[in-house]
Design a protein around this motif. Sequence first.
Motif, PDB file in Angstrom:
ATOM      1  N   UNK A 128      -2.640 -11.915  -1.845  1.00  0.00           N
ATOM      2  CA  UNK A 128      -2.211 -11.656  -3.220  1.00  0.00           C
ATOM      3  C   UNK A 128      -0.811 -11.066  -3.256  1.00  0.00           C
ATOM      4  N   UNK A 129      -0.481 -10.184  -2.322  1.00  0.00           N
ATOM      5  CA  UNK A 129       0.880  -9.616  -2.274  1.00  0.00           C
ATOM      6  C   UNK A 129       1.901 -10.693  -1.957  1.00  0.00           C
ATOM      7  N   UNK A 130       1.570 -11.586  -1.069  1.00  0.00           N
ATOM      8  CA  UNK A 130       2.493 -12.682  -0.735  1.00  0.00           C
ATOM      9  C   UNK A 130       2.731 -13.585  -1.940  1.00  0.00           C
ATOM     10  N   UNK A 131       1.656 -13.922  -2.646  1.00  0.00           N
ATOM     11  CA  UNK A 131       1.794 -14.786  -3.838  1.00  0.00           C
ATOM     12  C   UNK A 131       2.587 -14.077  -4.932  1.00  0.00           C
ATOM     13  N   UNK A 132       2.416 -12.759  -5.066  1.00  0.00           N
ATOM     14  CA  UNK A 132       3.200 -12.024  -6.063  1.00  0.00           C
ATOM     15  C   UNK A 132       4.677 -12.051  -5.709  1.00  0.00           C
ATOM     16  N   UNK A 299      -7.284   2.196  -6.350  1.00  0.00           N
ATOM     17  CA  UNK A 299      -6.202   2.524  -7.275  1.00  0.00           C
ATOM     18  C   UNK A 299      -4.965   1.687  -6.991  1.00  0.00           C
ATOM     19  N   UNK A 300      -4.627   1.530  -5.711  1.00  0.00           N
ATOM     20  CA  UNK A 300      -3.446   0.741  -5.348  1.00  0.00           C
ATOM     21  C   UNK A 300      -3.632  -0.736  -5.665  1.00  0.00           C
ATOM     22  N   UNK A 301      -4.811  -1.274  -5.379  1.00  0.00           N
ATOM     23  CA  UNK A 301      -5.026  -2.691  -5.700  1.00  0.00           C
ATOM     24  C   UNK A 301      -5.033  -2.913  -7.213  1.00  0.00           C
ATOM     25  N   UNK A 302      -5.548  -1.945  -7.969  1.00  0.00           N
ATOM     26  CA  UNK A 302      -5.492  -2.072  -9.429  1.00  0.00           C
ATOM     27  C   UNK A 302      -4.056  -2.038  -9.944  1.00  0.00           C
ATOM     28  N   UNK A 303      -3.245  -1.142  -9.389  1.00  0.00           N
ATOM     29  CA  UNK A 303      -1.825  -1.105  -9.777  1.00  0.00           C
ATOM     30  C   UNK A 303      -1.123  -2.403  -9.405  1.00  0.00           C
ATOM     31  N   UNK A 304      -1.472  -2.934  -8.239  1.00  0.00           N
ATOM     32  CA  UNK A 304      -0.860  -4.194  -7.820  1.00  0.00           C
ATOM     33  C   UNK A 304      -1.250  -5.326  -8.762  1.00  0.00           C
ATOM     34  N   UNK A 305      -2.507  -5.325  -9.231  1.00  0.00           N
ATOM     35  CA  UNK A 305      -2.930  -6.360 -10.173  1.00  0.00           C
ATOM     36  C   UNK A 305      -2.164  -6.261 -11.479  1.00  0.00           C
ATOM     37  N   UNK A 306      -1.957  -5.036 -11.983  1.00  0.00           N
ATOM     38  CA  UNK A 306      -1.187  -4.853 -13.218  1.00  0.00           C
ATOM     39  C   UNK A 306       0.269  -5.273 -13.031  1.00  0.00           C
ATOM     40  N   UNK A 307       0.858  -4.917 -11.890  1.00  0.00           N
ATOM     41  CA  UNK A 307       2.247  -5.301 -11.635  1.00  0.00           C
ATOM     42  C   UNK A 307       2.413  -6.803 -11.544  1.00  0.00           C
ATOM     43  N   UNK A 308       1.484  -7.467 -10.899  1.00  0.00           N
ATOM     44  CA  UNK A 308       1.572  -8.930 -10.768  1.00  0.00           C
ATOM     45  C   UNK A 308       1.472  -9.605 -12.128  1.00  0.00           C
ATOM     46  N   UNK A 309       0.661  -9.029 -13.032  1.00  0.00           N
ATOM     47  CA  UNK A 309       0.499  -9.642 -14.347  1.00  0.00           C
ATOM     48  C   UNK A 309       1.795  -9.653 -15.142  1.00  0.00           C
ATOM     49  N   UNK A 321       7.949  -5.454  -7.578  1.00  0.00           N
ATOM     50  CA  UNK A 321       7.924  -4.400  -6.547  1.00  0.00           C
ATOM     51  C   UNK A 321       6.553  -3.729  -6.496  1.00  0.00           C
ATOM     52  N   UNK A 322       6.032  -3.385  -7.682  1.00  0.00           N
ATOM     53  CA  UNK A 322       4.704  -2.748  -7.721  1.00  0.00           C
ATOM     54  C   UNK A 322       3.643  -3.688  -7.175  1.00  0.00           C
ATOM     55  N   UNK A 323       3.714  -4.958  -7.560  1.00  0.00           N
ATOM     56  CA  UNK A 323       2.708  -5.924  -7.128  1.00  0.00           C
ATOM     57  C   UNK A 323       2.693  -6.124  -5.620  1.00  0.00           C
ATOM     58  N   UNK A 324       3.849  -6.154  -5.015  1.00  0.00           N
ATOM     59  CA  UNK A 324       3.929  -6.403  -3.568  1.00  0.00           C
ATOM     60  C   UNK A 324       3.687  -5.121  -2.770  1.00  0.00           C
TER      61      UNK A 324
END
Length: 418
Positions: A128-132, A299-309, A321-324
């Motif tokens: 998911x981080x790579x795709x973001x 918490x970190x994966x949730x923040x990453x999901x919000x950043x990717x959105x 940056x937040x997503x990755x």
Amino acid sequence: MASLQSSSVIGSLAYSSGRCRRGMTRAAINMPKLGRTGSLSLRLPARDLIQEVMDMGISLTAETTSHVEKNYQSRTVSNVSDPIVIAKLHAIMEAVADRVEMHKNIREQRDNWNSLLLTSINAITLTAATMAGIAATNVGGPLMALKLSSTLMYLAATGMLVVMNKIQPSQLVEEQRNAARLFKQLHCQIQTTLSSGNPTSSDIEEAIEKVLALDKAYPLPLIGVMLEKFPKTVEPAVWWPQHRRRQEGRTYGNGWSVELEEEMREIVGVLKRKDTEDYLRLGKIALKVNKILSISGPLLTGMAACGTAFVGSSHAPWAAIVGVVAGAMASVVNTMEHGGQVGMVFEMYRNNAGFFRLMEETIESNLNERDVGRRENGELFEMKVALQLGRSLSGLKNLAASSSKKGEAIDEFASKLF
């Protein structure tokens, strides 16, 4: 002449009555012969007296033999074990052996859970981080697909992390590992009881109590009876039934002495002040670290999901940056928690504290038992304590002497094993 012969006969009879049968027979054979004149009135009473004494000796011998035979028979009957008791102990052994296999299989299963979930969640998070990151460098049609896929993968990783952090598979593995070891130990104890002597109904009750206590301490199901993985207070694990001993007058024997009692009291003091206290302190540290990591991962994966959105919007740089970065950090945190098996470390400290608590209660229960005959043999008990602490008998005595001199200032731990 007749009077002399009579006194000789009477003397011979008096001498023969105080001897054994062999002496009486010899005395009767060596009796002087009586003449014909006036001998009839003397010979008959002497013969009757000899026969009476001999009959008395035979009856005494028969009574003694009968008494010995009765004692032997009663002793033989008391040493014969009740077949029902033996059958019940064998049934308990079968149940214990079955529990050993169950806990062993469950341990392997939950160990697979830990490794598979760790690998899968890390793979999902890094993908998911790579795709973001790729979505942040693209515009147009592929952007939406990458954003959506990355967000969904982060959300899936968040949900899986919440479940994994709740059940703590590494801690479950340690629970089942300890349960299998303790059930094996109980199995060996029952075997020793069967092979070493005369088992009784109290042995059956004690074995059943131990089985039920282990079942309660290390439950197999996850829903409803699972042990709390984040307790409010850290307490030693308890897997043994509580025993109450009656108080009686104090005597000394059975390998116990005043010196040995004082030595055992000093050992208990060291165990409480140093070993148990230290492992409870380490358990509290491990629990705090585990709590922080368990909260940080989702918490970190949730923040990453919000950043990717928000990738591709006006806040695209910060969102990317937040997503990755949050996704990469979540993988690190997850690896530290479950790869480092922090839950297993906490359970290990808790069980070590329980081991020392069991030693304390065992020593105190023997010391509080006023009837020394009901205690375990003092010399044997001292050797067991020394072996459990990884010390020699001389080392155990030196530890007690050092504790007696220094008191709470002693800097030495009782156990040398762990």
